[in-house]
Motif scaffolding. Structure first.
Motif, PDB file in Angstrom:
ATOM      1  N   ARG A   8      35.126 -18.748  33.962  1.00 28.02           N
ATOM      2  CA  ARG A   8      34.630 -20.261  33.757  1.00 28.02           C
ATOM      3  C   ARG A   8      34.442 -21.208  34.995  1.00 28.02           C
ATOM      4  O   ARG A   8      33.710 -22.047  35.301  1.00 28.02           O
ATOM      5  N   VAL A   9      35.462 -20.909  36.118  1.00 31.62           N
ATOM      6  CA  VAL A   9      35.629 -21.702  37.110  1.00 31.62           C
ATOM      7  C   VAL A   9      34.301 -21.413  38.320  1.00 31.62           C
ATOM      8  O   VAL A   9      33.700 -22.289  38.599  1.00 31.62           O
ATOM      9  N   SER A  10      34.134 -20.114  38.274  1.00 30.24           N
ATOM     10  CA  SER A  10      33.015 -19.619  38.978  1.00 30.24           C
ATOM     11  C   SER A  10      31.687 -19.945  38.618  1.00 30.24           C
ATOM     12  O   SER A  10      30.615 -19.655  39.490  1.00 30.24           O
ATOM     13  N   GLY A  11      31.463 -19.793  37.363  1.00 34.27           N
ATOM     14  CA  GLY A  11      30.273 -19.858  36.681  1.00 34.27           C
ATOM     15  C   GLY A  11      29.681 -18.492  36.760  1.00 34.27           C
ATOM     16  O   GLY A  11      28.359 -18.448  36.394  1.00 34.27           O
ATOM     17  N   LEU A  12      30.290 -17.460  36.838  1.00 30.17           N
ATOM     18  CA  LEU A  12      29.972 -16.022  36.674  1.00 30.17           C
ATOM     19  C   LEU A  12      30.184 -15.430  35.744  1.00 30.17           C
ATOM     20  O   LEU A  12      31.378 -15.742  34.935  1.00 30.17           O
ATOM     21  N   SER A  13      29.920 -14.421  35.198  1.00 33.37           N
ATOM     22  CA  SER A  13      30.267 -13.436  33.956  1.00 33.37           C
ATOM     23  C   SER A  13      31.322 -12.538  34.434  1.00 33.37           C
ATOM     24  O   SER A  13      31.649 -12.304  35.554  1.00 33.37           O
ATOM     25  N   PRO A  14      32.249 -12.367  33.617  1.00 35.77           N
ATOM     26  CA  PRO A  14      33.353 -11.511  33.623  1.00 35.77           C
ATOM     27  C   PRO A  14      33.086 -10.091  34.304  1.00 35.77           C
ATOM     28  O   PRO A  14      33.786  -9.486  34.946  1.00 35.77           O
ATOM     29  N   ILE A  15      31.875  -9.506  33.871  1.00 38.62           N
ATOM     30  CA  ILE A  15      31.438  -8.291  34.408  1.00 38.62           C
ATOM     31  C   ILE A  15      31.197  -8.565  35.705  1.00 38.62           C
ATOM     32  O   ILE A  15      31.384  -7.652  36.651  1.00 38.62           O
TER      33      ILE A  15
ATOM     34  N   ILE B 250      32.486 -10.492  38.098  1.00 40.13           N
ATOM     35  CA  ILE B 250      33.713 -10.765  38.471  1.00 40.13           C
ATOM     36  C   ILE B 250      34.488  -9.383  38.784  1.00 40.13           C
ATOM     37  O   ILE B 250      34.994  -9.117  39.822  1.00 40.13           O
ATOM     38  N   SER B 251      34.401  -8.765  37.643  1.00 40.84           N
ATOM     39  CA  SER B 251      35.075  -7.473  37.537  1.00 40.84           C
ATOM     40  C   SER B 251      34.403  -6.482  38.942  1.00 40.84           C
ATOM     41  O   SER B 251      35.015  -5.512  39.620  1.00 40.84           O
ATOM     42  N   ARG B 252      33.082  -6.624  39.028  1.00 42.46           N
ATOM     43  CA  ARG B 252      32.087  -5.601  39.834  1.00 42.46           C
ATOM     44  C   ARG B 252      32.681  -6.148  41.307  1.00 42.46           C
ATOM     45  O   ARG B 252      32.947  -5.317  42.232  1.00 42.46           O
ATOM     46  N   ALA B 253      32.951  -7.565  41.436  1.00 42.86           N
ATOM     47  CA  ALA B 253      33.233  -7.785  42.981  1.00 42.86           C
ATOM     48  C   ALA B 253      34.408  -7.719  43.540  1.00 42.86           C
ATOM     49  O   ALA B 253      34.640  -7.413  44.456  1.00 42.86           O
ATOM     50  N   LEU B 254      35.510  -7.356  42.241  1.00 48.13           N
ATOM     51  CA  LEU B 254      36.693  -6.921  42.584  1.00 48.13           C
ATOM     52  C   LEU B 254      36.996  -5.521  42.996  1.00 48.13           C
ATOM     53  O   LEU B 254      37.564  -5.030  43.798  1.00 48.13           O
ATOM     54  N   ASN B 255      36.130  -4.787  42.049  1.00 53.50           N
ATOM     55  CA  ASN B 255      36.218  -3.419  42.172  1.00 53.50           C
ATOM     56  C   ASN B 255      35.152  -2.480  43.149  1.00 53.50           C
ATOM     57  O   ASN B 255      35.403  -1.589  43.659  1.00 53.50           O
TER      58      ASN B 255
ATOM     59  N   PRO C 123      27.622 -11.181  49.405  1.00 58.86           N
ATOM     60  CA  PRO C 123      28.427 -11.623  49.862  1.00 58.86           C
ATOM     61  C   PRO C 123      28.821 -13.144  49.328  1.00 58.86           C
ATOM     62  O   PRO C 123      29.862 -13.617  49.001  1.00 58.86           O
ATOM     63  N   GLN C 124      27.693 -13.898  49.002  1.00 58.12           N
ATOM     64  CA  GLN C 124      27.748 -15.110  48.273  1.00 58.12           C
ATOM     65  C   GLN C 124      28.585 -15.211  47.042  1.00 58.12           C
ATOM     66  O   GLN C 124      29.512 -15.951  46.602  1.00 58.12           O
ATOM     67  N   THR C 125      28.354 -13.935  46.245  1.00 57.00           N
ATOM     68  CA  THR C 125      29.037 -13.967  45.068  1.00 57.00           C
ATOM     69  C   THR C 125      30.369 -13.540  45.263  1.00 57.00           C
ATOM     70  O   THR C 125      31.272 -14.181  44.630  1.00 57.00           O
ATOM     71  N   ILE C 126      30.915 -12.810  46.089  1.00 57.68           N
ATOM     72  CA  ILE C 126      32.124 -12.423  46.709  1.00 57.68           C
ATOM     73  C   ILE C 126      32.929 -13.740  47.202  1.00 57.68           C
ATOM     74  O   ILE C 126      34.095 -13.819  46.495  1.00 57.68           O
ATOM     75  N   GLU C 127      32.269 -14.462  47.623  1.00 50.10           N
ATOM     76  CA  GLU C 127      32.849 -15.838  48.104  1.00 50.10           C
ATOM     77  C   GLU C 127      33.017 -16.624  46.890  1.00 50.10           C
ATOM     78  O   GLU C 127      34.228 -17.430  46.921  1.00 50.10           O
ATOM     79  N   LYS C 128      32.480 -16.896  45.821  1.00 49.66           N
ATOM     80  CA  LYS C 128      32.474 -17.733  44.744  1.00 49.66           C
ATOM     81  C   LYS C 128      33.736 -16.884  43.972  1.00 49.66           C
ATOM     82  O   LYS C 128      34.540 -17.838  43.635  1.00 49.66           O
TER      83      LYS C 128
ATOM     84  N   ILE D  51      39.380 -17.422  42.108  1.00 48.32           N
ATOM     85  CA  ILE D  51      40.832 -16.868  42.236  1.00 48.32           C
ATOM     86  C   ILE D  51      41.853 -17.678  42.782  1.00 48.32           C
ATOM     87  O   ILE D  51      42.864 -17.706  42.373  1.00 48.32           O
ATOM     88  N   ALA D  52      41.230 -18.308  44.157  1.00 50.97           N
ATOM     89  CA  ALA D  52      42.339 -19.071  44.622  1.00 50.97           C
ATOM     90  C   ALA D  52      42.851 -20.302  43.798  1.00 50.97           C
ATOM     91  O   ALA D  52      43.792 -20.751  43.909  1.00 50.97           O
ATOM     92  N   LEU D  53      41.599 -20.991  43.220  1.00 57.27           N
ATOM     93  CA  LEU D  53      41.846 -22.139  42.326  1.00 57.27           C
ATOM     94  C   LEU D  53      42.649 -21.745  40.962  1.00 57.27           C
ATOM     95  O   LEU D  53      43.553 -22.719  40.581  1.00 57.27           O
ATOM     96  N   THR D  54      42.418 -20.529  40.587  1.00 56.47           N
ATOM     97  CA  THR D  54      43.085 -20.303  39.279  1.00 56.47           C
ATOM     98  C   THR D  54      44.525 -19.635  39.545  1.00 56.47           C
ATOM     99  O   THR D  54      45.148 -19.570  38.625  1.00 56.47           O
ATOM    100  N   GLY D  55      44.789 -18.930  40.493  1.00 59.30           N
ATOM    101  CA  GLY D  55      46.020 -18.262  40.603  1.00 59.30           C
ATOM    102  C   GLY D  55      45.910 -17.043  40.190  1.00 59.30           C
ATOM    103  O   GLY D  55      46.868 -16.152  39.808  1.00 59.30           O
ATOM    104  N   TYR D  56      44.845 -16.447  39.890  1.00 56.62           N
ATOM    105  CA  TYR D  56      44.454 -15.187  38.992  1.00 56.62           C
ATOM    106  C   TYR D  56      45.091 -13.979  40.063  1.00 56.62           C
ATOM    107  O   TYR D  56      44.539 -14.185  41.220  1.00 56.62           O
ATOM    108  N   ILE D  57      45.904 -12.947  39.472  1.00 57.01           N
ATOM    109  CA  ILE D  57      46.178 -11.708  40.237  1.00 57.01           C
ATOM    110  C   ILE D  57      45.463 -10.458  39.641  1.00 57.01           C
ATOM    111  O   ILE D  57      45.904 -10.217  38.550  1.00 57.01           O
ATOM    112  N   PRO D  58      44.523 -10.019  40.304  1.00 60.52           N
ATOM    113  CA  PRO D  58      43.852  -8.796  39.624  1.00 60.52           C
ATOM    114  C   PRO D  58      44.906  -7.972  39.508  1.00 60.52           C
ATOM    115  O   PRO D  58      45.785  -7.781  40.457  1.00 60.52           O
TER     116      PRO D  58
END
Length: 343
Positions: free
Chosen positions: A25-32, A34-39, A46-51, A56-63
């Motif tokens: 919701r915060v990034s405007g990206l799909s969960p899929i 985000i999962s791909r960017a993390l894994n 690179p721009q997507t990873i930055e988003k 993650i920094a704003l929400t405090g989410y811990i993968p």
């Protein structure tokens, strides 16, 4: 659905903890995405990873990387065993290896194995129980039991900083024997004949020493006086080494050292004793460490592309882990003899 959500974050089992959906919701990206960017960050712009990182920094989410690893049967962990962390020779390779692994979304577990094969065997055997995706070993000499365990587990292995036609699995390095041969040829070509050695007590240095002895043997030199020093090789040990060689009463026109740190120590001690380098005594090092070219005199040495070793090791290891073809399982990065002022 609940089980799937619990695999997304270490904190999602707690009420109110940020979730992958919050990051989306915060990034405007799909969960899929985000999962791909993390894994699999190497598959994402690179721009997507930055988003993703900003969200993650704003929400405090811990993968929960462990849970993701269980889902894909991968831990995303690469175990790297090196003899010592305070040996400057390995630092650039380790850093380059870590950086390149991060590009692929993997993390490095650095382990200090020492120089004894038995210690390495015990350490790596303990690591195997933690199911790393791959292992990097320093050198090619290991106990038979360790080799057997690695082969039985089938975990991808890269050996570095050495060369052999029969690695356990894959290898990135260079020939220490050829390095020794080239050092001998270079010094003989300069007219030096009365050699002494200040030498660290480790197996790869010993292979280089044997290469030097093989290179000078055709010229009638069958033995070279040697002072052995413990690892890690430091400047002070080089100073002590020259003192001990001089105490033998023999005459030398060139001192060959197993590292640049020892060579610098020999140069310092020579200066203290009023011995001019190279006019009265030549000094040869190995490794082309950062200071070698800017000393006075600059140190003649052997350059190893230490960063390339780490990068290439990461490339072929991750390729094998992810099922991509590995063009060459043996990579020889070579070396270059650097002729400078000291010899």
């Amino acid at each position: 659905m609940v089980a799937r959500k619990s695999a997304q974050s270490t904190s999602e089992n707690r009420p109110g903890a940020p979730t992958l959906d919050d990051v989306a919701r915060v990034s405007g990206l799909s969960p899929i995405t985000i999962s791909r960017a993390l894994n699999h960050p190497h598959m994402v712009r690179p721009q997507t990873i930055e988003k993703v990182n900003a969200a993650i920094a704003l929400t405090g989410y811990i993968p929960n990387l462990l849970a993701g690893g269980l889902a894909s049967k991968r831990s995303k962990m690469i175990a790297v065993a090196v003899p010592q962390i305070n040996n400057a020779m390995f630092v650039d390779s380790i850093q380059a290896l870590s950086d390149q692994l991060a590009v692929y979304g993997y993390h490095m577990l650095l382990c200090l194995a020492g120089y004894a094969q038995q210690s390495e065997e015990q350490l790596v055997s303990a690591i195997l129980s933690r199911k790393p995706d791959g292992i990097v070993l320093t050198g090619i000499n290991h106990t038979q039991l360790l080799k057997k365990r690695l082969l039985l587990t089938g975990v991808p292995v890269v050996e570095i900083w050495d060369l052999t036609p029969t690695p356990i699995d894959m290898l990135v390095g260079f020939s220490h024997e050829k390095v020794g041969n080239d050092i001998a040829g270079y010094l003989m070509g300069k007219g030096y004949r009365r050699f002494g050695m200040v030498w660290a007590d480790d197996e790869r240095a010993e292979i280089r020493r044997q290469g030097i002895l093989a290179g000078v043997k055709p010229h009638g030199i069958t033995d070279i006086p040697i002072i052995r020093v413990p690892t890690p090789a430091i400047l002070e040990l080089g100073r002590q080494g020259l003192v001990q060689l001089m105490a033998t009463g023999q005459s030398f026109d060139a001192i060959i050292c197993s590292s640049d740190a020892l060579a610098q120590g020999v140069i310092v001690e020579a200066g203290i004793n009023g011995i001019s380098v190279p006019a009265e005594l030549a000094v040869m090092g190995f490794g082309d460490l950062d200071f070698a070219h800017c000393c006075s005199p600059s140190i003649s040495t052997v350059h190893i592309d230490k960063k390339a070793i780490g990068q290439r090791a990461a490339d072929i290891l991750i390729a094998k882990i992810e099922g991509r073809p590995v063009a060459n399982n043996i990579v020889d990065v070579g070396f270059k003899l650097m002729a400078r002022q000291s010899a």
